[in-house]
Design a protein around this motif. Structure first.
Motif, PDB file in Angstrom:
ATOM      1  N   ARG A   1       0.817  -1.225   0.000  1.00  0.00           N
ATOM      2  CA  ARG A   1       0.000   0.000   0.000  1.00  0.00           C
ATOM      3  C   ARG A   1       0.844   1.266   0.000  1.00  0.00           C
ATOM      4  NH1 ARG A   1      -5.792  -1.084   2.485  1.00  0.00           N
ATOM      5  NH2 ARG A   1      -5.964   1.138   2.121  1.00  0.00           N
ATOM      6  N   SER A   2       2.015   1.219   0.581  1.00  0.00           N
ATOM      7  CA  SER A   2       2.893   2.385   0.618  1.00  0.00           C
ATOM      8  C   SER A   2       3.317   2.813  -0.789  1.00  0.00           C
ATOM      9  CB  SER A   2       4.162   2.077   1.421  1.00  0.00           C
ATOM     10  OG  SER A   2       3.828   1.736   2.728  1.00  0.00           O
ATOM     11  N   TYR A   3       3.319   1.864  -1.728  1.00  0.00           N
ATOM     12  CA  TYR A   3       3.774   2.134  -3.091  1.00  0.00           C
ATOM     13  C   TYR A   3       2.635   2.080  -4.109  1.00  0.00           C
ATOM     14  CZ  TYR A   3       8.380   1.554  -1.046  1.00  0.00           C
ATOM     15  OH  TYR A   3       9.501   1.693  -0.260  1.00  0.00           O
ATOM     16  N   ALA A   4       1.722   1.160  -3.923  1.00  0.00           N
ATOM     17  CA  ALA A   4       0.574   1.022  -4.832  1.00  0.00           C
ATOM     18  C   ALA A   4      -0.570   1.878  -4.294  1.00  0.00           C
ATOM     19  CB  ALA A   4       0.147  -0.437  -4.922  1.00  0.00           C
ATOM     20  N   HIS A   5      -1.006   2.852  -5.078  1.00  0.00           N
ATOM     21  CA  HIS A   5      -2.040   3.774  -4.611  1.00  0.00           C
ATOM     22  C   HIS A   5      -3.454   3.250  -4.829  1.00  0.00           C
ATOM     23  CE1 HIS A   5       1.573   6.341  -5.213  1.00  0.00           C
ATOM     24  NE2 HIS A   5       1.232   6.679  -3.988  1.00  0.00           N
ATOM     25  N   SER A   6      -3.561   2.068  -5.393  1.00  0.00           N
ATOM     26  CA  SER A   6      -4.866   1.420  -5.578  1.00  0.00           C
ATOM     27  C   SER A   6      -4.644  -0.081  -5.666  1.00  0.00           C
ATOM     28  CB  SER A   6      -5.535   1.919  -6.871  1.00  0.00           C
ATOM     29  OG  SER A   6      -4.794   1.495  -8.002  1.00  0.00           O
ATOM     30  N   TYR A   7      -5.712  -0.829  -5.488  1.00  0.00           N
ATOM     31  CA  TYR A   7      -5.558  -2.284  -5.601  1.00  0.00           C
ATOM     32  C   TYR A   7      -5.178  -2.662  -7.034  1.00  0.00           C
ATOM     33  CZ  TYR A   7     -10.209  -2.863  -7.772  1.00  0.00           C
ATOM     34  OH  TYR A   7     -11.282  -2.816  -8.621  1.00  0.00           O
ATOM     35  N   GLN A   8      -5.629  -1.845  -8.025  1.00  0.00           N
ATOM     36  CA  GLN A   8      -5.288  -2.134  -9.416  1.00  0.00           C
ATOM     37  C   GLN A   8      -3.774  -2.044  -9.647  1.00  0.00           C
ATOM     38  OE1 GLN A   8      -7.725   0.033  -8.495  1.00  0.00           O
ATOM     39  NE2 GLN A   8      -9.497  -0.112  -9.848  1.00  0.00           N
ATOM     40  N   GLU A   9      -3.127  -1.064  -9.014  1.00  0.00           N
ATOM     41  CA  GLU A   9      -1.668  -0.959  -9.136  1.00  0.00           C
ATOM     42  C   GLU A   9      -0.990  -2.159  -8.488  1.00  0.00           C
ATOM     43  OE1 GLU A   9       0.142   2.756  -7.968  1.00  0.00           O
ATOM     44  OE2 GLU A   9      -1.440   3.927  -8.934  1.00  0.00           O
ATOM     45  N   ALA A  10      -1.560  -2.611  -7.386  1.00  0.00           N
ATOM     46  CA  ALA A  10      -1.001  -3.782  -6.694  1.00  0.00           C
ATOM     47  C   ALA A  10      -1.128  -5.037  -7.548  1.00  0.00           C
ATOM     48  CB  ALA A  10      -1.692  -3.982  -5.346  1.00  0.00           C
ATOM     49  N   THR A  11      -2.286  -5.238  -8.181  1.00  0.00           N
ATOM     50  CA  THR A  11      -2.470  -6.438  -9.017  1.00  0.00           C
ATOM     51  C   THR A  11      -1.585  -6.383 -10.263  1.00  0.00           C
ATOM     52  OG1 THR A  11      -4.407  -5.475 -10.130  1.00  0.00           O
ATOM     53  CG2 THR A  11      -4.828  -6.882  -8.213  1.00  0.00           C
ATOM     54  N   THR A  12      -1.379  -5.182 -10.790  1.00  0.00           N
ATOM     55  CA  THR A  12      -0.473  -5.026 -11.933  1.00  0.00           C
ATOM     56  C   THR A  12       0.948  -5.418 -11.532  1.00  0.00           C
ATOM     57  OG1 THR A  12      -1.821  -3.277 -12.914  1.00  0.00           O
ATOM     58  CG2 THR A  12       0.488  -3.363 -13.599  1.00  0.00           C
ATOM     59  N   ALA A  13       1.341  -5.021 -10.321  1.00  0.00           N
ATOM     60  CA  ALA A  13       2.689  -5.330  -9.827  1.00  0.00           C
ATOM     61  C   ALA A  13       2.876  -6.827  -9.587  1.00  0.00           C
ATOM     62  CB  ALA A  13       2.970  -4.548  -8.545  1.00  0.00           C
ATOM     63  N   LEU A  14       1.810  -7.559  -9.349  1.00  0.00           N
ATOM     64  CA  LEU A  14       1.899  -9.008  -9.141  1.00  0.00           C
ATOM     65  C   LEU A  14       2.071  -9.774 -10.451  1.00  0.00           C
ATOM     66  CD1 LEU A  14      -0.860  -9.446  -6.421  1.00  0.00           C
ATOM     67  CD2 LEU A  14       1.560  -9.997  -6.132  1.00  0.00           C
ATOM     68  N   THR A  15       1.607  -9.178 -11.553  1.00  0.00           N
ATOM     69  CA  THR A  15       1.679  -9.832 -12.853  1.00  0.00           C
ATOM     70  C   THR A  15       3.124  -9.867 -13.335  1.00  0.00           C
ATOM     71  OG1 THR A  15      -0.523  -8.975 -13.359  1.00  0.00           O
ATOM     72  CG2 THR A  15       0.749  -9.843 -15.204  1.00  0.00           C
ATOM     73  N   GLY A  16       3.611 -11.083 -13.582  1.00  0.00           N
ATOM     74  CA  GLY A  16       4.990 -11.253 -14.033  1.00  0.00           C
ATOM     75  C   GLY A  16       5.985 -11.392 -12.897  1.00  0.00           C
ATOM     76  N   THR A  17       5.549 -11.112 -11.666  1.00  0.00           N
ATOM     77  CA  THR A  17       6.432 -11.309 -10.505  1.00  0.00           C
ATOM     78  C   THR A  17       5.931 -12.481  -9.668  1.00  0.00           C
ATOM     79  OG1 THR A  17       5.187  -9.629  -9.263  1.00  0.00           O
ATOM     80  CG2 THR A  17       7.227  -8.916 -10.339  1.00  0.00           C
ATOM     81  N   TYR A  18       4.690 -12.374  -9.206  1.00  0.00           N
ATOM     82  CA  TYR A  18       4.119 -13.452  -8.405  1.00  0.00           C
ATOM     83  C   TYR A  18       3.717 -14.628  -9.290  1.00  0.00           C
ATOM     84  CZ  TYR A  18       1.574 -15.798  -4.697  1.00  0.00           C
ATOM     85  OH  TYR A  18       1.165 -16.716  -3.769  1.00  0.00           O
ATOM     86  N   ALA A  19       3.134 -14.296 -10.446  1.00  0.00           N
ATOM     87  CA  ALA A  19       2.637 -15.335 -11.356  1.00  0.00           C
ATOM     88  C   ALA A  19       3.106 -15.058 -12.775  1.00  0.00           C
ATOM     89  CB  ALA A  19       1.113 -15.386 -11.305  1.00  0.00           C
ATOM     90  N   THR A  20       3.321 -16.126 -13.519  1.00  0.00           N
ATOM     91  CA  THR A  20       3.747 -15.974 -14.909  1.00  0.00           C
ATOM     92  C   THR A  20       2.568 -15.724 -15.844  1.00  0.00           C
ATOM     93  OG1 THR A  20       3.661 -18.385 -15.163  1.00  0.00           O
ATOM     94  CG2 THR A  20       5.812 -17.399 -14.640  1.00  0.00           C
TER      95      THR A  20
END
Length: 199
Positions: free
Chosen positions: A157-176
């Motif tokens: 949350r400190s870096y992602a200003h919305s849940y959409q930014e957080a889910t974008t950040a998970l794509t390609g890092t958490y899951a392929t």
């Protein structure tokens, strides 16, 4: 004569009443048709198994997310997606692995087949070791700890200003899976999970 006039008046009133009832019946039928047309979409978006799963893990996920600078909505959506709403073998006792986290947890793991994305949208199957937990809470807590790694900084949350930014950040890092963020967003929206982001 009076009796005949009365009967005619009663017939007219009855005719008007029947017409009104017919119009109301048509309006009601049209309204019902619209409601029934909505039903399949709502059923598709929400199912009871997923709702029950969300209710089961929601409060704990909210508590753990708040303590770890995470979006509970994203945590819950990932658990829904990765565990098939708690129905996958990996997510059930004794493993309780809701997030498909690989490796071992305190020396405990289980080998399972899994699908991987080659980065171009093509899926292929491999066998992998996944962490095995003793409880739902341990699974949620370990997930939160995993997301404290630098690679997941933009999910917090400190870096992602919305849940959409957080889910974008998970794509390609958490899951392929190249559509991972979109799938999570769909679950969050369909089940109104942002309510769990209110601390």
């Amino acid at each position: 004569m009076k009796k005949i006039r009365l009967k005619k008046k009663q017939k007219n009133n009855l005719t008007i009443l029947l017409l009104l009832l017919s119009v109301l019946a048509l309006i009601f039928a049209a309204y019902q048709g619209k409601e029934e047309a909505k039903q399949p979409e709502e059923t598709f978006l929400q199912d009871q198994t997923t709702l029950d799963f969300i209710r089961t893990i929601g409060p704990t996920a909210q508590e753990i997310a708040a303590a770890n600078d995470l979006y509970a909505s994203v945590m819950i959506a990932q658990a829904v997606l990765e565990s098939d709403s708690g129905q996958s073998t990996l997510s059930q006792a004794p493993n309780f692995n809701f997030f498909g986290i690989k490796g071992d947890y305190l020396g405990q793991s289980v080998s399972m087949p899994t699908l991987e994305d080659d980065g171009k949208g093509n899926m292929y199957q491999i066998d992998a070791d996944f962490r095995s937990y003793g409880s739902q809470r341990e699974s949620l807590q370990d997930y939160a700890q995993l997301l404290q790694k630098d690679i997941y900084r933009n999910v917090r949350r400190s870096y992602a200003h919305s849940y959409q930014e957080a889910t974008t950040a998970l794509t390609g890092t958490y899951a392929t899976d190249t559509a991972y963020g979109e799938k999570l967003n769909h679950i969050i929206e369909a089940y109104g999970l942002t309510i769990y982001d209110r601390f």
